[in-house]
Enzyme design. Structure first.
Site, PDB file in Angstrom:
ATOM      1  N   GLY A  13     127.206  53.649 -32.116  1.00 38.06           N
ATOM      2  CA  GLY A  13     128.066  54.824 -32.244  1.00 38.06           C
ATOM      3  C   GLY A  13     127.692  55.701 -33.421  1.00 38.06           C
ATOM      4  N   TYR A  14     128.701  56.377 -33.984  1.00 42.84           N
ATOM      5  CA  TYR A  14     128.491  57.317 -35.093  1.00 42.84           C
ATOM      6  C   TYR A  14     127.965  56.608 -36.338  1.00 42.84           C
ATOM      7  CZ  TYR A  14     130.765  61.089 -32.540  1.00 42.84           C
ATOM      8  OH  TYR A  14     131.058  62.060 -31.623  1.00 42.84           O
ATOM      9  N   VAL A  89     130.906  47.816 -34.121  1.00 45.64           N
ATOM     10  CA  VAL A  89     131.702  48.237 -32.961  1.00 45.64           C
ATOM     11  C   VAL A  89     132.953  48.977 -33.440  1.00 45.64           C
ATOM     12  CG1 VAL A  89     130.848  46.337 -31.533  1.00 45.64           C
ATOM     13  CG2 VAL A  89     132.938  46.027 -32.875  1.00 45.64           C
ATOM     14  N   THR A 131     134.708  48.958 -40.122  1.00 47.91           N
ATOM     15  CA  THR A 131     135.799  48.871 -41.102  1.00 47.91           C
ATOM     16  C   THR A 131     136.842  47.902 -40.560  1.00 47.91           C
ATOM     17  OG1 THR A 131     135.369  51.141 -41.719  1.00 47.91           O
ATOM     18  CG2 THR A 131     137.525  50.237 -42.331  1.00 47.91           C
ATOM     19  N   PHE A 161     130.055  54.037 -45.838  1.00 50.60           N
ATOM     20  CA  PHE A 161     130.810  55.132 -46.456  1.00 50.60           C
ATOM     21  C   PHE A 161     130.336  56.513 -46.009  1.00 50.60           C
ATOM     22  CE2 PHE A 161     131.279  51.514 -49.357  1.00 50.60           C
ATOM     23  CZ  PHE A 161     132.659  51.477 -49.498  1.00 50.60           C
ATOM     24  N   ALA A 224     141.694  55.636 -48.176  1.00 48.62           N
ATOM     25  CA  ALA A 224     143.081  55.970 -48.530  1.00 48.62           C
ATOM     26  C   ALA A 224     143.102  56.961 -49.705  1.00 48.62           C
ATOM     27  CB  ALA A 224     143.853  54.699 -48.880  1.00 48.62           C
ATOM     28  N   CYS A 275     138.841  57.888 -38.690  1.00 43.24           N
ATOM     29  CA  CYS A 275     139.074  56.776 -39.626  1.00 43.24           C
ATOM     30  C   CYS A 275     140.235  56.919 -40.608  1.00 43.24           C
ATOM     31  CB  CYS A 275     137.789  56.477 -40.371  1.00 43.24           C
ATOM     32  SG  CYS A 275     136.537  55.840 -39.244  1.00 43.24           S
TER      33      CYS A 275
HETATM   34  P1  NAD Z   1     131.997  54.492 -32.049  1.00 49.73           P
HETATM   35  O1  NAD Z   1     133.120  54.357 -31.100  1.00 49.73           O
HETATM   36  O2  NAD Z   1     131.260  55.776 -32.161  1.00 49.73           O
HETATM   37  O3  NAD Z   1     130.893  53.366 -31.722  1.00 49.73           O
HETATM   38  C1  NAD Z   1     131.193  52.037 -31.455  1.00 49.73           C
HETATM   39  C2  NAD Z   1     130.276  51.553 -30.332  1.00 49.73           C
HETATM   40  O4  NAD Z   1     130.442  50.152 -30.164  1.00 49.73           O
HETATM   41  C3  NAD Z   1     130.570  52.188 -28.972  1.00 49.73           C
HETATM   42  O5  NAD Z   1     129.427  52.870 -28.503  1.00 49.73           O
HETATM   43  C4  NAD Z   1     130.960  51.002 -28.081  1.00 49.73           C
HETATM   44  O6  NAD Z   1     130.506  51.137 -26.744  1.00 49.73           O
HETATM   45  C5  NAD Z   1     130.243  49.865 -28.783  1.00 49.73           C
HETATM   46  N1  NAD Z   1     130.798  48.548 -28.460  1.00 49.73           N
HETATM   47  C6  NAD Z   1     132.103  48.163 -28.435  1.00 49.73           C
HETATM   48  N2  NAD Z   1     132.188  46.857 -28.106  1.00 49.73           N
HETATM   49  C7  NAD Z   1     130.916  46.409 -27.919  1.00 49.73           C
HETATM   50  C8  NAD Z   1     130.358  45.154 -27.573  1.00 49.73           C
HETATM   51  N3  NAD Z   1     131.133  44.077 -27.368  1.00 49.73           N
HETATM   52  N4  NAD Z   1     129.023  45.044 -27.454  1.00 49.73           N
HETATM   53  C9  NAD Z   1     128.229  46.120 -27.665  1.00 49.73           C
HETATM   54  N5  NAD Z   1     128.697  47.343 -28.006  1.00 49.73           N
HETATM   55  C10 NAD Z   1     130.029  47.478 -28.137  1.00 49.73           C
HETATM   56  O7  NAD Z   1     132.557  54.049 -33.467  1.00 49.73           O
HETATM   57  P2  NAD Z   1     132.009  54.496 -34.914  1.00 49.73           P
HETATM   58  O8  NAD Z   1     132.573  55.820 -35.267  1.00 49.73           O
HETATM   59  O9  NAD Z   1     130.545  54.268 -34.969  1.00 49.73           O
HETATM   60  O10 NAD Z   1     132.760  53.433 -35.836  1.00 49.73           O
HETATM   61  C11 NAD Z   1     132.364  52.075 -35.825  1.00 49.73           C
HETATM   62  C12 NAD Z   1     133.031  51.378 -36.997  1.00 49.73           C
HETATM   63  O11 NAD Z   1     132.560  51.971 -38.217  1.00 49.73           O
HETATM   64  C13 NAD Z   1     134.554  51.514 -37.046  1.00 49.73           C
HETATM   65  O12 NAD Z   1     135.090  50.319 -37.554  1.00 49.73           O
HETATM   66  C14 NAD Z   1     134.788  52.641 -38.029  1.00 49.73           C
HETATM   67  O13 NAD Z   1     136.031  52.518 -38.679  1.00 49.73           O
HETATM   68  C15 NAD Z   1     133.658  52.443 -39.004  1.00 49.73           C
HETATM   69  N6  NAD Z   1     133.212  53.662 -39.715  1.00 49.73           N
HETATM   70  C16 NAD Z   1     133.065  54.839 -39.032  1.00 49.73           C
HETATM   71  C17 NAD Z   1     132.591  55.976 -39.698  1.00 49.73           C
HETATM   72  C18 NAD Z   1     132.406  57.293 -38.985  1.00 49.73           C
HETATM   73  O14 NAD Z   1     132.088  58.274 -39.660  1.00 49.73           O
HETATM   74  N7  NAD Z   1     132.598  57.401 -37.691  1.00 49.73           N
HETATM   75  C19 NAD Z   1     132.230  55.881 -41.048  1.00 49.73           C
HETATM   76  C20 NAD Z   1     132.373  54.654 -41.701  1.00 49.73           C
HETATM   77  C21 NAD Z   1     132.860  53.540 -41.012  1.00 49.73           C
HETATM   78  C1  UGA Z   2     135.475  59.901 -44.094  1.00 55.26           C
HETATM   79  C2  UGA Z   2     134.991  59.521 -45.501  1.00 55.26           C
HETATM   80  O1  UGA Z   2     134.682  60.718 -46.229  1.00 55.26           O
HETATM   81  C3  UGA Z   2     133.751  58.635 -45.421  1.00 55.26           C
HETATM   82  O2  UGA Z   2     133.378  58.209 -46.732  1.00 55.26           O
HETATM   83  C4  UGA Z   2     134.077  57.407 -44.562  1.00 55.26           C
HETATM   84  O3  UGA Z   2     132.927  56.590 -44.423  1.00 55.26           O
HETATM   85  C5  UGA Z   2     134.539  57.867 -43.191  1.00 55.26           C
HETATM   86  O4  UGA Z   2     135.708  58.725 -43.344  1.00 55.26           O
HETATM   87  C6  UGA Z   2     134.973  56.743 -42.306  1.00 55.26           C
HETATM   88  O5  UGA Z   2     135.320  55.675 -42.775  1.00 55.26           O
HETATM   89  O6  UGA Z   2     134.981  57.032 -41.114  1.00 55.26           O
HETATM   90  P1  UGA Z   2     134.736  61.669 -42.252  1.00 55.26           P
HETATM   91  O7  UGA Z   2     136.076  61.374 -41.675  1.00 55.26           O
HETATM   92  O8  UGA Z   2     133.552  61.580 -41.371  1.00 55.26           O
HETATM   93  O9  UGA Z   2     134.451  60.675 -43.489  1.00 55.26           O
HETATM   94  O10 UGA Z   2     134.727  63.132 -42.898  1.00 55.26           O
HETATM   95  P2  UGA Z   2     135.387  63.735 -44.231  1.00 55.26           P
HETATM   96  O11 UGA Z   2     134.409  64.643 -44.846  1.00 55.26           O
HETATM   97  O12 UGA Z   2     135.963  62.695 -45.105  1.00 55.26           O
HETATM   98  O13 UGA Z   2     136.568  64.632 -43.649  1.00 55.26           O
HETATM   99  C7  UGA Z   2     137.724  64.034 -43.089  1.00 55.26           C
HETATM  100  C8  UGA Z   2     138.743  65.115 -42.800  1.00 55.26           C
HETATM  101  O14 UGA Z   2     139.299  65.622 -44.007  1.00 55.26           O
HETATM  102  C9  UGA Z   2     138.174  66.320 -42.057  1.00 55.26           C
HETATM  103  O15 UGA Z   2     139.098  66.736 -41.080  1.00 55.26           O
HETATM  104  C10 UGA Z   2     138.033  67.356 -43.145  1.00 55.26           C
HETATM  105  O16 UGA Z   2     138.063  68.665 -42.669  1.00 55.26           O
HETATM  106  C11 UGA Z   2     139.250  67.038 -44.004  1.00 55.26           C
HETATM  107  N1  UGA Z   2     139.163  67.528 -45.392  1.00 55.26           N
HETATM  108  C12 UGA Z   2     138.186  67.084 -46.221  1.00 55.26           C
HETATM  109  C13 UGA Z   2     140.125  68.414 -45.860  1.00 55.26           C
HETATM  110  O17 UGA Z   2     141.042  68.812 -45.121  1.00 55.26           O
HETATM  111  N2  UGA Z   2     140.053  68.851 -47.155  1.00 55.26           N
HETATM  112  C14 UGA Z   2     139.088  68.431 -48.005  1.00 55.26           C
HETATM  113  O18 UGA Z   2     139.085  68.863 -49.179  1.00 55.26           O
HETATM  114  C15 UGA Z   2     138.126  67.520 -47.525  1.00 55.26           C
END
Ligand code: NAD
Ligand code: UGA
Length: 458
Positions: A13-14, A89, A131, A161, A224, A275
């Site tokens: 994923g992302y 995941v 996470t 992060f 948080a 998140c």
């Molecule tokens: P996402 O939904 O984009 O990707 C997760 C992927 O895992 C999906 O493509 C799904 O199909 C796959 N998956 C689920 N179960 C599976 C399995 N059993 N086997 C194989 N694949 C499987 O999610 P994401 O945004 O990448 O987030 C993943 C984790 O990282 C979450 O815990 C999130 O909180 C954390 N995180 C996300 C971000 C972010 O910016 N999106 C940043 C930091 C941490």
């Molecule tokens: C956030 C954290 O910044 C990452 O460090 C973390 O890894 C991630 O969550 C995660 O755990 O998923 P993200 O949600 O991708 O990242 O993007 P941010 O830049 O944090 O923005 C989050 C939201 O806050 C957006 O809607 C943004 O527009 C808003 N925001 C941000 C504000 O409204 N004001 C600000 O000053 C900054």
């Protein structure tokens, strides 16, 4: 070429996709495989039409793919071959049963743990990249140690992060890499192996090692704290609108104090993204489960304030447009939860769009990257909604524009041209304070910024 280690990431994923692309790019001596249950997603990772939009990501993927970076759906074989398995995941908020609406749904995570046990034939390091609630590693260790093959799995917490829209830069130049392990000899050794991956490009002083629980909890706390700053400034934006103080001036004056700083104090229609809300609600749930109700209430307010800010923005649109928007054409300028991503998860745009549709407005949604996701978010509700990537075409015949996402392209639009094609009186509600409000007013718009006085011709 013979690789020194096989790294596997479960979840493309992302987080999984970009993180592994950068590891592969920086560690040509390791083979990196990313697997997912979603065939379409894997198909797109293997094409030049990647499943997510991130500046710089396509170049990174193209540079490593086929050399030491592979995307696949072959989960069992990949588990068997791996020395190190990152689990990335999704861990969304639970929608059912105990803790619904608050706790993390750990079903995908638990499924991968069972798969790892089933397909492993030798010891491995398992890395929590998702996470997770603090002390999840304990459950992970229990599942993994219940194997009749007597294989030892060492669990490491290595939370991510990165922020979307700047993922590649964040991965290349992280503020820190956090690695939590059991405080045992095998735990320390596993932490050293994971640190050695990042040491290929991250200065050693930025690689922090802690115990497992501190690493898991630090991730929730970091999110948080970031969200708390946004809710704090958004709360003050409401007071500004009552007092004619200006929220941008306040952000500057307050942020100039080095102890406070300028990051994450831009007022907005509220934070979105997959998140912040999920992780804070999870933190709240954990606190309550330990009987720490005051701590839980304190953090829950961050999420409540965010909902209030979105509601306030919506109410302002309705009130200023003479309390009725039936049939009025309103353009949402932006739909992604932030700029430079096509991701719309928890975007305030979804809330605003649904409420405006409830009021029977005629919606046009305009975003350079998020229209595909917007269509999915509004599926079934979007009879008559127009999805239009071109802002000039979107504005034709509209009565109002509401800025939802802070895309740079929106700042550079020719608003005189836009004003000329709109119905009058023409309204702009700037949910991100990115436009030149005085100039818009001079062109003829009635302008409603956030947390500053409105500029109207009435
Ligand atoms: P996402 O939904 O984009 O990707 C997760 C992927 O895992 C999906 O493509 C799904 O199909 C796959 N998956 C689920 N179960 C599976 C399995 N059993 N086997 C194989 N694949 C499987 O999610 P994401 O945004 O990448 O987030 C993943 C984790 O990282 C979450 O815990 C999130 O909180 C954390 N995180 C996300 C971000 C972010 O910016 N999106 C940043 C930091 C941490
Ligand atoms: C956030 C954290 O910044 C990452 O460090 C973390 O890894 C991630 O969550 C995660 O755990 O998923 P993200 O949600 O991708 O990242 O993007 P941010 O830049 O944090 O923005 C989050 C939201 O806050 C957006 O809607 C943004 O527009 C808003 N925001 C941000 C504000 O409204 N004001 C600000 O000053 C900054």
């Amino acid at each position: 070429m013979k690789f020194t280690k096989n790294i596997l990431c479960i979840g493309a994923g992302y987080v999984g996709g970009p993180t592994m692309a950068i590891i592969a790019l920086k560690c040509p001596d390791y083979k990196v495989t990313v697997v997912d249950v979603n065939e379409e997603r894997i198909g797109r990772w293997n094409s030049d039409d990647l499943p997510i939009y991130e500046p710089g990501l396509l170049n990174a993927v193209q540079a490593a793919r086929g050399k030491n970076l592979f995307f696949s759906t072959a989960i069992p074989e990949s588990i068997t071959d791996a020395d190190i398995i990152f689990v990335s995941v999704n861990t969304p908020t639970k929608t059912f049963g105990l803790g619904a609406g608050m706790a993390s749904d750990l079903q995908h995570w638990e499924k991968t743990a069972h798969q790892i046990v089933a397909y492993s034939e030798r010891p491995k390091i398992i890395v929590e990249k998702s996470t997770l609630p603090v002390r999840t590693a304990e459950a992970m260790e229990r599942i993994l140690s219940e194997n009749i093959k007597n294989i030892h799995f060492e669990v490491i917490s290595n939370p991510e992060f990165l922020a979307e829209g700047s993922a590649v830069k964040d991965l290349l130049e992280p503020d820190r890499v956090l690695i939590g392990s059991q405080q045992t000899e095998s735990g320390f050794e596993a932490a050293r192996v994971i640190a050695a991956i990042y040491a290929h490009w991250v200065p050693i002083e930025k690689i922090i090692t802690t115990n497992l629980w501190s690493a898991e909890l630090s991730k929730l706390v970091a999110n948080a704290f970031l969200a708390q700053r946004i809710s704090s400034i958004n709360a003050i934006s409401a007071l500004c609108e009552k007092t004619d103080a200006d929220i941008s001036e306040i952000s500057f004056a307050v942020g100039s104090d080095k102890r406070i700083g300028f990051d994450f104090i831009n007022a907005s229609i509220g934070f979105g993204g997959s998140c912040f809300k999920k992780d804070i609600l999870n933190l709240v749930y954990i606190c309550r489960s330990y009987g720490l109700n005051e701590v839980a209430d304190y953090w829950e307010m961050v999420v409540k304030m965010n909902a209030y800010q979105q509601e306030r923005f919506l109410r302002k649109i309705i009130k200023e447009m003479f309390n009725t928007i039936v049939g009025k054409k309103i353009v949402l300028l932006g739909f992604a939860f932030k700029a430079n991503t096509g991701d719309t998860r928890e975007s305030p745009g979804i809330f605003v769009a649904k409420k405006l549709l409830d009021e029977r407005a005629a919606l046009v949604i305009c975003d350079p990257q998020a229209l595909e996701n917007a269509r999915k978010d509004l599926a079934g509700l979007d009879d008559g909604v127009i999805y239009e990537a071109d802002p000039y075409r979107a504005a034709a015949g509209a009565q109002a524009i509401a800025v939802i996402t802070e895309w740079d392209v929106f700042k550079k639009l020719d608003f005189e041209k836009i004003f000329n094609v709109m119905q009058k009186p023409a309204f702009i509600f700037d949910g991100r304070n990115i436009l030149d409000h005085r100039r818009l007013f001079e062109i003829g718009f009635n302008v409603f910024p956030l947390g500053k006085p409105s500029l109207t011709h009435f």
